[in-house]
Design a protein around this motif. Structure first.
Motif, PDB file in Angstrom:
ATOM      1  N   CYS A  60      65.271  37.169  69.462  1.00 26.04           N
ATOM      2  CA  CYS A  60      66.213  36.389  68.677  1.00 26.04           C
ATOM      3  C   CYS A  60      65.452  35.574  67.628  1.00 26.04           C
ATOM      4  O   CYS A  60      64.416  34.980  67.927  1.00 26.04           O
ATOM      5  N   LYS A  61      65.967  35.571  66.416  1.00 25.97           N
ATOM      6  CA  LYS A  61      65.318  34.845  65.330  1.00 25.97           C
ATOM      7  C   LYS A  61      65.468  33.331  65.488  1.00 25.97           C
ATOM      8  O   LYS A  61      64.601  32.576  65.064  1.00 25.97           O
ATOM      9  N   ASN A  62      66.549  32.870  66.136  1.00 27.27           N
ATOM     10  CA  ASN A  62      66.790  31.430  66.300  1.00 27.27           C
ATOM     11  C   ASN A  62      65.985  30.823  67.433  1.00 27.27           C
ATOM     12  O   ASN A  62      65.238  29.875  67.232  1.00 27.27           O
ATOM     13  N   TYR A  85      71.231  43.634  64.210  1.00 29.61           N
ATOM     14  CA  TYR A  85      72.038  42.417  64.150  1.00 29.61           C
ATOM     15  C   TYR A  85      72.762  42.282  65.485  1.00 29.61           C
ATOM     16  O   TYR A  85      73.797  42.886  65.714  1.00 29.61           O
ATOM     17  N   LYS A  93      74.211  33.271  69.412  1.00 34.52           N
ATOM     18  CA  LYS A  93      74.313  33.406  67.963  1.00 34.52           C
ATOM     19  C   LYS A  93      73.905  34.815  67.562  1.00 34.52           C
ATOM     20  O   LYS A  93      73.024  35.413  68.164  1.00 34.52           O
ATOM     21  N   ARG A  94      74.556  35.333  66.522  1.00 33.22           N
ATOM     22  CA  ARG A  94      74.197  36.647  65.980  1.00 33.22           C
ATOM     23  C   ARG A  94      73.087  36.475  64.952  1.00 33.22           C
ATOM     24  O   ARG A  94      73.225  35.698  64.021  1.00 33.22           O
ATOM     25  N   THR A  95      71.983  37.194  65.162  1.00 34.44           N
ATOM     26  CA  THR A  95      70.859  37.153  64.229  1.00 34.44           C
ATOM     27  C   THR A  95      70.261  38.545  64.103  1.00 34.44           C
ATOM     28  O   THR A  95      70.570  39.441  64.880  1.00 34.44           O
ATOM     29  N   TRP A  96      69.405  38.702  63.112  1.00 35.89           N
ATOM     30  CA  TRP A  96      68.659  39.946  62.965  1.00 35.89           C
ATOM     31  C   TRP A  96      67.511  39.897  63.967  1.00 35.89           C
ATOM     32  O   TRP A  96      66.518  39.224  63.743  1.00 35.89           O
ATOM     33  N   SER A  97      67.667  40.603  65.074  1.00 32.93           N
ATOM     34  CA  SER A  97      66.686  40.585  66.152  1.00 32.93           C
ATOM     35  C   SER A  97      65.685  41.719  65.939  1.00 32.93           C
ATOM     36  O   SER A  97      66.049  42.856  65.723  1.00 32.93           O
TER      37      SER A  97
END
Length: 103
Positions: A60-62, A85, A93-97
């Protein structure tokens, strides 16, 4: 391994299509071969995706949580190569993983 499977099957699929189109005239045999080869190609693509999802983790990017997504989520997600995504199970949260191999 999944990339090799997908590249090999793509080459064979394109080769079969070109060979069939150039050697056979319109007819039921031409349609049958194209349909069967397309179905086999799609099945191989889903198998290659299963290998890709099961190997390694997505980060996860966050929150930098590493997780393995459900197969359904991987199939339905937008992706660019091995970046998908996805919704993180930890921070929701949705992120570019990004695909990582170690936890």
């Amino acid at each position: 391994m999944w990339k090799a499977i997908l590249i090999t099957s793509t080459i064979f699929y394109i080769g079969i299509i070109f060979l069939v189109i150039n050697t056979l005239e319109e007819g039921i045999l031409l349609g049958t071969i194209i349909c069967v080869s397309t179905i086999v190609f799609i099945i191989i693509a889903f198998i290659a995706l299963k290998f890709e999802v099961d190997t390694g983790y997505y980060e996860c990017k966050n929150c930098h949580n590493k997780f393995v997504p459900k197969y359904k989520d991987a199939v339905l997600s937008i992706h660019i190569s091995s970046i998908r995504y996805l919704k993180c199970p930890k921070c929701n949260k949705r992120t570019w993983s990004k695909k990582v191999m170690t936890k």
